[in-house]
Design a protein around this motif. Structure first.
Motif, PDB file in Angstrom:
ATOM      1  N   UNK A  94      35.818   0.257  22.770  1.00 60.70           N
ATOM      2  CA  UNK A  94      36.384  -0.751  23.856  1.00 60.70           C
ATOM      3  C   UNK A  94      36.326  -0.008  25.256  1.00 60.70           C
ATOM      4  N   UNK A  95      36.993   1.424  25.233  1.00 63.67           N
ATOM      5  CA  UNK A  95      37.000   2.010  26.277  1.00 63.67           C
ATOM      6  C   UNK A  95      35.672   2.068  27.231  1.00 63.67           C
ATOM      7  N   UNK A  96      34.789   2.765  26.485  1.00 65.53           N
ATOM      8  CA  UNK A  96      33.447   2.943  26.965  1.00 65.53           C
ATOM      9  C   UNK A  96      32.731   1.863  27.242  1.00 65.53           C
ATOM     10  N   UNK A  97      33.029   0.796  26.572  1.00 64.49           N
ATOM     11  CA  UNK A  97      32.192  -0.514  26.972  1.00 64.49           C
ATOM     12  C   UNK A  97      32.837  -1.137  28.516  1.00 64.49           C
ATOM     13  N   UNK A  98      34.015  -1.027  28.509  1.00 67.02           N
ATOM     14  CA  UNK A  98      34.589  -1.333  29.610  1.00 67.02           C
ATOM     15  C   UNK A  98      34.475  -0.469  30.982  1.00 67.02           C
ATOM     16  N   UNK A  99      34.537   0.702  30.579  1.00 65.20           N
ATOM     17  CA  UNK A  99      33.928   1.851  31.681  1.00 65.20           C
ATOM     18  C   UNK A  99      32.492   1.407  32.192  1.00 65.20           C
ATOM     19  N   UNK A 100      31.560   1.512  31.356  1.00 60.48           N
ATOM     20  CA  UNK A 100      30.214   0.994  31.745  1.00 60.48           C
ATOM     21  C   UNK A 100      30.153  -0.101  32.480  1.00 60.48           C
ATOM     22  N   UNK A 101      30.815  -1.186  32.063  1.00 60.18           N
ATOM     23  CA  UNK A 101      30.694  -2.620  32.691  1.00 60.18           C
ATOM     24  C   UNK A 101      31.318  -2.279  34.214  1.00 60.18           C
ATOM     25  N   UNK A 102      32.338  -1.478  34.380  1.00 60.55           N
ATOM     26  CA  UNK A 102      32.975  -1.109  35.647  1.00 60.55           C
ATOM     27  C   UNK A 102      32.100  -0.783  36.476  1.00 60.55           C
ATOM     28  N   UNK A 103      31.557   0.371  36.115  1.00 59.15           N
ATOM     29  CA  UNK A 103      30.597   1.147  36.767  1.00 59.15           C
ATOM     30  C   UNK A 103      29.396   0.305  37.377  1.00 59.15           C
ATOM     31  N   UNK A 104      28.977  -0.509  36.433  1.00 56.97           N
ATOM     32  CA  UNK A 104      27.783  -1.368  36.919  1.00 56.97           C
ATOM     33  C   UNK A 104      28.152  -2.478  37.835  1.00 56.97           C
ATOM     34  N   UNK A 105      29.406  -3.370  37.533  1.00 62.40           N
ATOM     35  CA  UNK A 105      29.681  -4.369  38.476  1.00 62.40           C
ATOM     36  C   UNK A 105      30.623  -4.324  39.473  1.00 62.40           C
ATOM     37  N   UNK A 106      31.588  -3.156  39.371  1.00 58.72           N
ATOM     38  CA  UNK A 106      32.546  -3.108  40.175  1.00 58.72           C
ATOM     39  C   UNK A 106      33.825  -3.910  40.065  1.00 58.72           C
ATOM     40  N   UNK A 107      33.826  -4.384  38.789  1.00 59.12           N
ATOM     41  CA  UNK A 107      35.003  -5.105  38.335  1.00 59.12           C
ATOM     42  C   UNK A 107      35.197  -5.064  36.861  1.00 59.12           C
ATOM     43  N   UNK A 108      36.504  -5.458  36.549  1.00 54.08           N
ATOM     44  CA  UNK A 108      36.909  -5.252  34.893  1.00 54.08           C
ATOM     45  C   UNK A 108      36.196  -6.098  34.219  1.00 54.08           C
ATOM     46  N   UNK A 109      35.668  -5.855  32.981  1.00 52.85           N
ATOM     47  CA  UNK A 109      35.014  -6.761  32.086  1.00 52.85           C
ATOM     48  C   UNK A 109      36.011  -7.978  31.611  1.00 52.85           C
ATOM     49  N   UNK A 110      37.158  -7.515  31.065  1.00 53.89           N
ATOM     50  CA  UNK A 110      37.866  -8.772  30.770  1.00 53.89           C
ATOM     51  C   UNK A 110      38.737  -9.522  31.687  1.00 53.89           C
ATOM     52  N   UNK A 111      38.558  -8.949  33.215  1.00 55.49           N
ATOM     53  CA  UNK A 111      39.224  -9.789  34.029  1.00 55.49           C
ATOM     54  C   UNK A 111      37.885 -10.823  34.263  1.00 55.49           C
ATOM     55  N   UNK A 112      36.687 -10.663  34.364  1.00 59.89           N
ATOM     56  CA  UNK A 112      35.740 -11.525  34.741  1.00 59.89           C
ATOM     57  C   UNK A 112      35.427 -12.234  33.521  1.00 59.89           C
ATOM     58  N   UNK A 113      35.857 -11.881  32.084  1.00 55.98           N
ATOM     59  CA  UNK A 113      35.648 -12.740  31.113  1.00 55.98           C
ATOM     60  C   UNK A 113      36.773 -13.786  31.254  1.00 55.98           C
ATOM     61  N   UNK A 114      37.805 -13.141  31.528  1.00 57.48           N
ATOM     62  CA  UNK A 114      39.145 -14.314  31.714  1.00 57.48           C
ATOM     63  C   UNK A 114      38.927 -15.380  32.578  1.00 57.48           C
TER      64      UNK A 114
END
Length: 356
Positions: free
Chosen positions: A189-209
């Motif tokens: 989960x940490x790696x998936x969220x890190x990768x998303x943050x690097x690509x999008x500049x935002x937190x994955x679960x914040x955007x998902x929420x």
């Protein structure tokens, strides 16, 4: 999404896929359905190792506690450094040699395990708790989390509820496991969220929420600080995801106000689950906190609820066959499950608002 064609959905937190087969709902036989087993519950069981004043292992006795109570697990799954120093070392480097080839790898696993008795009464579950009682419990859990996260990278708070989930002790309780290594799920989960943050500049679960709140198709409950959804990628029939709507990455960051609104969310969810099949609803649940030794902007605090029930109080969804050898599969669509839970949750939320 079609109700007649199969399709797959990808779990954004793990990268795993889930096969959805809504057309299987048209089968002429859908399996056995049964009512909940009725059993007498004791308020106090002198043979229970979690009840106040009773004997545990090694001639240890519980305190005569009231409300929540925390103690070190007598049969901890993790050993401390003083024990691991005596251990025979294996191939901890991963380098092949004559004694231990490169595919035989191990490392020390140091940590602590604690038990949290939610209440002194033997016959209660979280669905029986008032919001003020849940708030007090959350304060105790938060204090334990703060103590352990100061020493260990990875702290998981979890509860196994009900015999269907392998819980052999009915006294209401949860556990905290803390260790120096990252568990496999947290690391993924940490790696998936890190990768998303690097690509999008935002937190994955914040955007998902924000996406789920706006769409409102899979939402079960929402208040000022928390969102409960049947996640888009849910594998279990009535799985839910509890998400902070703020920027908190772990349990230590929650304010008293956050704990109050979390108590409301947990009260609604537990009572909703019990109302679904008119039973004490079994599940395994756990909080996923950010690793404590790194930047946390990419992470959002969240809890997973994995209940096994499918059609009635006694009919369990088994992850067998293709699920074990291929990937998880579900017949009931996520949106249908969310609709059923939402119908039950709305009046429960209103009742709690009137009583508060």
């Amino acid at each position: 999404m079609s109700q007649t064609n199969s399709y797959r959905r990808k779990n954004a937190l793990t990268g795993d896929w889930v096969l959805v087969s809504p057309q299987r709902g048209n089968r002429p036989w859908s399996g056995e359905a049964a009512a909940a087993d009725s059993e007498e519950r004791l308020t106090f069981d002198p043979n229970c190792p979690l009840c106040p004043g009773t004997e545990r292992a090694n001639n240890t006795f519980n305190a005569d506690y009231r409300g929540p109570h925390v103690f070190n697990n007598d049969f901890s799954a993790l050993t401390g450094p003083e024990v691991n120093q005596e251990r025979e070392p294996g191939n901890v480097t991963g380098e092949a040699n004559d004694a231990s080839p490169g595919f035989i790898i191990e490392e020390a696993a140091e940590g602590e395990c604690r038990v949290i008795c939610f209440d002194h009464r033997h016959d209660r579950t979280l669905a029986d708790f008032s919001q003020s009682e849940l708030f007090r419990l959350l304060e105790v859990i938060q204090q334990a989390y703060r103590e352990l996260s100061a020493k260990y990278r990875c702290v998981t708070l979890f509860e196994n509820k009900g015999a269907l989930m392998g819980c052999s002790q009915p006294h209401p309780h949860g556990q905290i496991w803390a260790h120096a290594h990252l568990s496999s799920t947290i690391a993924t989960e940490d790696q998936r969220q890190v990768d998303y943050f690097r690509e999008n500049g935002s937190a994955l679960l914040a955007d998902y929420q924000q996406w789920e709140s706006k769409l409102n198709e899979r939402v079960v409950f929402e208040n000022a600080d928390w969102l409960i959804v049947v996640p888009y990628w849910a594998a279990w029939p009535f799985e839910t995801l509890l998400l902070t709507k703020g920027t908190q990455s772990d349990f230590a960051e929650l304010t008293p106000g956050n704990l109050e609104t979390l108590a409301e969310a947990l009260a609604v969810l537990n009572r909703t689950y019990d109302a679904l099949f008119d039973c004490s609803f079994p599940y395994s649940m756990g909080w996923h906190n950010a690793p404590s030794d790194q930047p946390k902007k990419h992470w959002r605090l969240h809890a997973h609820f994995f209940p096994p029930l499918l059609r009635s109080a006694n009919i369990k969804k088994h992850m067998v066959g293709y699920e074990m050898l291929g990937e998880p599969q579900r017949d009931l669509t996520v949106e249908s499950a969310a609709h059923k839970l939402r119908q039950l949750a709305d009046p429960i939320k209103q009742q709690l608002a009137k009583s508060s």
